[in-house]
Design an enzyme around this catalytic site. Structure first.
Site, PDB file in Angstrom:
ATOM      1  N   VAL A  61       3.746  -2.191  -3.206  1.00 43.34           N
ATOM      2  CA  VAL A  61       2.350  -2.325  -2.767  1.00 43.34           C
ATOM      3  C   VAL A  61       1.515  -1.340  -3.575  1.00 43.34           C
ATOM      4  O   VAL A  61       1.740  -0.121  -3.519  1.00 43.34           O
ATOM      5  CB  VAL A  61       2.213  -2.056  -1.252  1.00 43.34           C
ATOM      6  CG1 VAL A  61       0.750  -2.161  -0.835  1.00 43.34           C
ATOM      7  CG2 VAL A  61       3.073  -3.035  -0.457  1.00 43.34           C
ATOM      8  N   HIS A  88       0.791   5.197  -1.036  1.00 40.37           N
ATOM      9  CA  HIS A  88       1.348   5.390   0.305  1.00 40.37           C
ATOM     10  C   HIS A  88       2.530   6.335   0.233  1.00 40.37           C
ATOM     11  O   HIS A  88       3.258   6.366  -0.751  1.00 40.37           O
ATOM     12  CB  HIS A  88       1.766   4.068   0.948  1.00 40.37           C
ATOM     13  CG  HIS A  88       2.692   3.240   0.111  1.00 40.37           C
ATOM     14  ND1 HIS A  88       2.251   2.473  -0.951  1.00 40.37           N
ATOM     15  CD2 HIS A  88       4.037   3.055   0.175  1.00 40.37           C
ATOM     16  CE1 HIS A  88       3.286   1.851  -1.496  1.00 40.37           C
ATOM     17  NE2 HIS A  88       4.385   2.195  -0.835  1.00 40.37           N
ATOM     18  N   HIS A 101       5.987   7.334   2.388  1.00 39.12           N
ATOM     19  CA  HIS A 101       6.915   6.939   3.436  1.00 39.12           C
ATOM     20  C   HIS A 101       7.358   8.206   4.171  1.00 39.12           C
ATOM     21  O   HIS A 101       7.823   9.162   3.519  1.00 39.12           O
ATOM     22  CB  HIS A 101       8.180   6.305   2.845  1.00 39.12           C
ATOM     23  CG  HIS A 101       7.958   5.058   2.038  1.00 39.12           C
ATOM     24  ND1 HIS A 101       8.294   3.804   2.502  1.00 39.12           N
ATOM     25  CD2 HIS A 101       7.458   4.866   0.787  1.00 39.12           C
ATOM     26  CE1 HIS A 101       8.017   2.891   1.570  1.00 39.12           C
ATOM     27  NE2 HIS A 101       7.514   3.513   0.518  1.00 39.12           N
TER      28      HIS A 101
HETATM   29  P1  AMP Z   1       6.878   0.526  -1.746  1.00 42.14           P
HETATM   30  O1  AMP Z   1       8.115  -0.195  -2.194  1.00 42.14           O
HETATM   31  O2  AMP Z   1       6.986   2.016  -1.885  1.00 42.14           O
HETATM   32  O3  AMP Z   1       5.628  -0.039  -2.386  1.00 42.14           O
HETATM   33  O4  AMP Z   1       6.788   0.285  -0.185  1.00 42.14           O
HETATM   34  C1  AMP Z   1       6.015  -0.719   0.396  1.00 42.14           C
HETATM   35  C2  AMP Z   1       6.387  -0.741   1.849  1.00 42.14           C
HETATM   36  O5  AMP Z   1       5.404  -1.472   2.550  1.00 42.14           O
HETATM   37  C3  AMP Z   1       7.734  -1.391   2.161  1.00 42.14           C
HETATM   38  O6  AMP Z   1       8.564  -0.452   2.831  1.00 42.14           O
HETATM   39  C4  AMP Z   1       7.356  -2.568   3.066  1.00 42.14           C
HETATM   40  O7  AMP Z   1       8.309  -2.808   4.080  1.00 42.14           O
HETATM   41  C5  AMP Z   1       6.031  -2.122   3.628  1.00 42.14           C
HETATM   42  N1  AMP Z   1       5.120  -3.171   4.067  1.00 42.14           N
HETATM   43  C6  AMP Z   1       4.749  -4.294   3.382  1.00 42.14           C
HETATM   44  N2  AMP Z   1       3.865  -5.006   4.091  1.00 42.14           N
HETATM   45  C7  AMP Z   1       3.642  -4.314   5.253  1.00 42.14           C
HETATM   46  C8  AMP Z   1       2.820  -4.541   6.396  1.00 42.14           C
HETATM   47  N3  AMP Z   1       2.027  -5.624   6.519  1.00 42.14           N
HETATM   48  N4  AMP Z   1       2.859  -3.624   7.409  1.00 42.14           N
HETATM   49  C9  AMP Z   1       3.645  -2.538   7.309  1.00 42.14           C
HETATM   50  N5  AMP Z   1       4.444  -2.272   6.239  1.00 42.14           N
HETATM   51  C10 AMP Z   1       4.442  -3.150   5.236  1.00 42.14           C
END
Ligand code: AMP
Length: 112
Positions: A94, A98, A100
């Site tokens: 995404v 962000h 985690h």
């Molecule tokens: P990254 O791989 O670091 O970009 O992490 C993106 C994270 O966003 C993943 O852990 C997904 O499970 C999480 N994610 C994607 N869509 C949503 C959503 N609508 N609500 C909450 N988490 C999400």
């Protein structure tokens, strides 16, 4: 605006989230696909593609918000892992900054 990321749509209220904490600048919500017992995402409301391009002044306030979120989750003393994937080759899916917050049992899958 075209091509908004999922997280920008969450900020705009277009997509719901399971909120943990919020203020004018930041939002914390549970990851939809948790990789640990506690898996929360912290984002700035202002758009930055990833950590490499974030305004460092924002990070000061974001650090305080992450501290507060860890307290709300009850992991500030027991401990947590804080991860940001910066860029496609690091696995960032995404394209909105962000962090985690991973805590509780089952942390092995997220261990470096
Ligand atoms: P990254 O791989 O670091 O970009 O992490 C993106 C994270 O966003 C993943 O852990 C997904 O499970 C999480 N994610 C994607 N869509 C949503 C959503 N609508 N609500 C909450 N988490 C999400």
């Amino acid at each position: 605006m075209a091509n908004l990321s999922i997280f920008e749509k969450i900020v705009n209220g277009e997509i719901p989230c399971n909120k943990v904490a919020e203020n004018d600048e930041f939002l914390a919500f549970y990851d939809i696909n948790p990789r640990a017992k506690i898996h929360v995402l912290v984002i700035p409301k202002k758009h930055f593609e990833n950590f490499q391009v974030v305004d460092s002044n924002i990070m000061k306030a974001m650090t305080e918000f992450i501290h507060d979120t860890a307290k709300i989750l009850g992991v500030d003393k027991s401990g947590y892992r804080l991860v940001t994937n910066c860029g496609k080759s690091a696995g960032q899916e995404v394209m909105h900054l962000h962090f985690h917050i991973l805590a509780g049992e089952n942390l092995d899958c997220a261990k470096l």
